[in-house]
Scaffold this motif. Structure first.
Motif, PDB file in Angstrom:
ATOM      1  N   ARG A  80       0.980  -1.230   0.057  1.00 47.60           N
ATOM      2  CA  ARG A  80      -0.270  -0.156  -0.018  1.00 47.60           C
ATOM      3  C   ARG A  80       0.730   1.073   0.143  1.00 47.60           C
TER       4      ARG A  80
ATOM      5  N   MET B 204       9.352  -8.573   4.466  1.00 52.32           N
ATOM      6  CA  MET B 204       8.241  -9.301   4.133  1.00 52.32           C
ATOM      7  C   MET B 204       8.484 -10.058   2.843  1.00 52.32           C
TER       8      MET B 204
ATOM      9  N   GLY C  46      -2.360 -12.591  10.679  1.00 49.33           N
ATOM     10  CA  GLY C  46      -2.384 -11.838   9.462  1.00 49.33           C
ATOM     11  C   GLY C  46      -3.712 -11.905   8.764  1.00 49.33           C
ATOM     12  N   THR C  47      -3.976 -11.751   7.444  1.00 53.14           N
ATOM     13  CA  THR C  47      -5.247 -11.773   7.006  1.00 53.14           C
ATOM     14  C   THR C  47      -5.398 -13.051   5.987  1.00 53.14           C
TER      15      THR C  47
ATOM     16  N   ARG D  70       1.870 -13.287   1.241  1.00 45.41           N
ATOM     17  CA  ARG D  70       2.909 -12.189   1.677  1.00 45.41           C
ATOM     18  C   ARG D  70       3.206 -12.646   3.295  1.00 45.41           C
TER      19      ARG D  70
ATOM     20  N   ASP E 186       6.349 -13.120   6.730  1.00 49.50           N
ATOM     21  CA  ASP E 186       7.323 -12.211   7.513  1.00 49.50           C
ATOM     22  C   ASP E 186       8.559 -13.540   7.282  1.00 49.50           C
TER      23      ASP E 186
ATOM     24  N   ARG F 141       0.312  -2.447  14.460  1.00 43.53           N
ATOM     25  CA  ARG F 141      -0.661  -3.147  13.232  1.00 43.53           C
ATOM     26  C   ARG F 141       0.070  -3.614  11.993  1.00 43.53           C
ATOM     27  N   GLU F 142       1.513  -3.028  11.821  1.00 45.89           N
ATOM     28  CA  GLU F 142       2.173  -3.338  10.797  1.00 45.89           C
ATOM     29  C   GLU F 142       2.623  -4.918  10.695  1.00 45.89           C
ATOM     30  N   HIS F 143       2.696  -5.240  11.890  1.00 46.73           N
ATOM     31  CA  HIS F 143       3.214  -6.527  12.282  1.00 46.73           C
ATOM     32  C   HIS F 143       2.177  -7.741  11.829  1.00 46.73           C
TER      33      HIS F 143
ATOM     34  N   ALA G  48       0.845  -7.539   9.009  1.00 46.24           N
ATOM     35  CA  ALA G  48       0.865  -7.170   7.464  1.00 46.24           C
ATOM     36  C   ALA G  48       0.875  -8.693   6.805  1.00 46.24           C
ATOM     37  N   GLN G  49       0.774  -9.918   7.256  1.00 48.30           N
ATOM     38  CA  GLN G  49       0.950 -11.093   6.439  1.00 48.30           C
ATOM     39  C   GLN G  49      -0.539 -11.211   5.668  1.00 48.30           C
ATOM     40  N   GLU G  50      -0.189 -11.768   4.540  1.00 43.77           N
ATOM     41  CA  GLU G  50      -1.807 -11.884   3.748  1.00 43.77           C
ATOM     42  C   GLU G  50      -1.544 -13.147   3.126  1.00 43.77           C
TER      43      GLU G  50
END
Lengths: 419, 294
Positions: free
Chosen positions: A194, B36, B60-61, B78, B80, B114-116, B118-120
């Motif tokens: 992003r 990442m 993650g998501t 994506r 870590d 929140r960045e941690h 970030a896994q998708e």
């Protein structure tokens, strides 16, 4: 660029492409062992690739160090491509090798071969064994009996192409329009997911911050008015505790903050160990959190109340008009810290100064919250007047007090603390 | 240079070094930030008729959806690199695949910001094979669209996550069982009627669980629901016959429109309903409510 200039440029590109095409084919012929089997479609593909490279639009053109197609001599480290189920391991092995200059690369692929630069398998061709392509694209028009790995390049299994094993692209993509019997994998450094949101303008930032400050102030005022209306005696005791024992309240608040987590931990462990208490755990956690919030917010409001009361009484003593009441104390007391936050809202966008103002606002807020929390603890949320300066200890009772208000039935000569 | 001046210079140098060290600390912290990576794994459909898929995803998501016609499964990830490895293990002999991430053995999850998270991950599964799906989630936010697949069974174990499962289209196969196990989680399952599972089981912990039984049910459904310290909402389509037996301890039960018959709560016209939902409910310290939907 004007359209009139685009036409000659496109023509020049096309001419250059046509001129470079035979060289490109010849170069591939020297390197490849399948040139005889090159179909017309492949030749068109090469032409297209060359045009793209000249136009600068191809990914390969973005890697100026991409080597000429050539076989990698055997020797050096061994990279086994028979198992591609752990791409990071393959990546780690190839990373150091791929950094070497083209002429220095030596590599052994058991039951297979390694190539530098772009490589193709023609539509009539069948290649047996694992294939590694370094710094180049791998195009499969024919059949590869084995696994295929491209490092720093794309893999394209064209329609009609077959790979009987797995395919892995490290730092590239896989286009599987043909048949891949095994697993298709890719691995690459993550591209930014992003893009950061565009920074707000100074005006928008001021409006946003000011709205936030106003919202918090209105919330605090609503809570404070509720306290004055329904819990005035307790609020005044906490407020008086701050006024008369500020240092003690502050130190108590500081210690209280430090002990918050250990106390919580002990509470949880105690409830869990008592087995039956496990059922109470969610309620205990919720109540504990609520008490902390009430202690901090209520204490801070009490500090504001004390500040407002002190200021208002001073003003009245100087002859200012107005009525002393709890609501006024609260509004006046909150005005001080709110002024600092409003200053931040207005000038927070200014480099350095904005950060300094915010730091000052945070510091002041913390001081108030800590003293208030400590006063709430000391006064047991307004139930205990010991530190509120309201009780006159026996030793402070002088003859003057007794003369003014003699205790009925107690002779002065027998008053406490005097023989 | 005199000795005292040298000493002063040395002290000044030391101070400068300390200042430089302090300035470098944030930079060092930045260098230790997550790395990442993008990874993908997929397999073409080559006439397989069944697949046992396991999805393990720690943080993650996660999105799950049907794949295109030519694909057996696809994982886009994506992750870590410092904490996880991509997991894509397929066994052609028994038709099993494991997808997701597996830990590298590093200590814990880094979710301090929140960045941690970030896994998708996006998992696509073929809608042309009979599928047994087993999902284990950790600290995740999951969106699972399972409508249109050919689910034989579904098992979801949910840690501290927020998961939404939808069956937007009818299941292409008869599903024997859908089981959900939640920890401190929020789970919403929509369109369970479309799942066409004969049995639904819930083992709920702390949190909120919503089970929506709307959709094109193929037969009767049994539901064994066990909820502890949480809120359970049952959304039942009007016209479906509902029979609910409950075993509660300090738990509330809102039975809108149900009448007591013997030891059970029964909806009006239960016997005449085309499809029935028989719920066996066990709840401790929570709230259970039944909502009727169109």
């Amino acid at each position: 660029m004007r359209p009139s200039k685009l036409v000659p440029l496109a023509a020049a590109t096309l001419v250059a492409a046509l001129a470079a095409f035979p060289l490109s084919v010849a170069r591939a012929d020297d390197a490849g062992d399948h040139a005889d089997a090159r179909p017309a479609a492949h030749a068109v593909h090469d032409l297209w690739v060359t045009v793209q490279q000249l136009a600068g639009g191809d990914s390969a053109a973005q890697h100026p160090a991409r080597p000429a197609p050539q076989a990698v001599p055997a020797g050096g480290p061994t990279v086994n491509l028979s198992d591609l189920s752990h791409p990071p391991d393959i990546d780690a092995k190839l990373h150091a090798i791929a950094r070497l200059p083209a002429g220095a690369v030596r590599l052994t692929v058991p039951n297979g071969q390694a190539r530098l630069g772009d490589y193709s398998i023609g539509s009539e061709q069948t290649s047996t064994g694992d294939l590694l392509v370094l710094h180049g694209n791998a195009d499969v028009f024919g059949t590869l009996r084995g696994n295929l790995v491209a490092y720093d390049g794309d893999v394209t299994v064209h329609s009609g192409g077959v790979v009987t094993g797995d395919v892995l692209a490290i730092g590239g993509l896989v286009h599987d329009q043909g048949e891949v019997d095994g697993e298709v994998r890719t691995l690459s450094a993550a591209t930014p997911a992003r893009t950061a949101a565009p920074p707000l303008s100074a005006g928008a930032l001021v409006a946003r911050n000011a709205a936030g400050v106003v919202g918090v102030v209105l919330t605090l005022l609503a809570l404070g008015f509720g306290l004055v209306l329904f819990g005035r005696p307790s609020l005044e005791i906490v407020s008086d505790t701050v006024s008369h024992s500020f240092a003690r309240a502050f130190v108590t608040g500081l210690i209280g903050q430090i002990l918050l987590l250990p106390t919580f931990g002990m509470l949880v462990v105690g409830l869990v160990l008592s087995v039956a208490g496990i059922l109470l755990l969610p309620f205990a956690v919720a109540v504990y959190a609520l008490l902390v919030v009430v202690g901090v917010v209520g204490g801070a409001l009490a500090v504001a109340y004390a500040m407002g009361e002190t200021y208002t009484r001073r003003r009245l003593a100087r002859g200012a008009m107005g009525s002393p009441n709890g609501y006024r104390y609260l509004v006046v007391g909150l005005a001080g810290p709110v002024a600092i936050w409003l200053a931040w809202a207005l000038f927070g966008w200014v480099p350095i100064a904005g950060d300094l103002i915010r730091g000052a606002a945070i510091l002041v807020t913390w001081l108030i919250a800590t003293a208030g929390f400590g006063a709430a603890l000391l006064s047991r949320a307004g139930a205990r007047e010991s530190f509120a300066g309201r009780i006159i200890p026996p030793e402070a009772l002088t003859d003057e007090y007794l003369w003014a208000t003699p205790q009925f039935g107690v002779p002065a000569v027998r008053r406490p603390g005097k023989r | 240079m005199s000795g005292s001046r040298r000493a002063r210079g040395g002290r000044r140098g030391g101070r400068r070094g300390a200042v430089a060290l302090l300035l470098l600390l944030p930079a060092a912290a930045t260098l230790h930030a997550q790395t990442m990576m993008d990874a993908s794994a997929s397999r073409q459909l080559h006439g397989e008729s069944r697949l046992d898929a396991r999805i393990d995803y720690a943080a993650g998501t996660l999105r799950v959806a049907p794949a295109d016609a030519a694909t057996l499964y696809r994982l886009q990830l994506r992750y870590d690199r410092d904490r996880y490895l991509p997991l894509a293990r397929y066994s052609a002999a028994d038709g099993r695949v494991a997808l997701g991430v597996e830990t590298t053995g590093g200590p814990g999850l880094r979710v301090s910001s929140r960045e941690h998270l970030a896994q998708e991950a996006t998992v696509a599964l073929s809608s042309r094979v009979d599928l047994a799906l087993d999902i284990t989630l950790g600290a995740t936010e999951g969106e699972l669209e399972l409508g249109g697949l050919r689910l034989r069974s579904l098992s979801l174990r949910n840690g501290a996550s927020r998961t939404s499962i939808r069956f937007s289209r009818p299941n292409g196969a008869r599903c024997s069982r859908a089981s959900f196990s939640t920890g401190a989680a929020e789970l919403e399952v929509t369109g369970l009627g479309n799942s066409r599972c004969a049995e639904v089981a819930l083992d709920g912990g702390v949190g909120r669980v919503t089970l929506d039984f709307s959709g094109d049910a193929a037969g009767d459904t049994r539901a064994r629901l066990d909820m502890t310290l949480g809120e359970l909402v049952l959304r039942v389509p009007r016209g479906m016959g509902l029979r609910l037996t409950s075993d509660r301890l300090l738990a509330s039960l809102e039975t809108a429109g149900l009448t007591r018959r013997g030891g059970a709560f029964v909806s009006p016209g239960y016997e005449r309903a085309m499809h029935h939902l028989d719920v066996s409910l066990s709840s401790t310290l929570g709230g259970v409510s039944v909502e009727w939907i169109r």
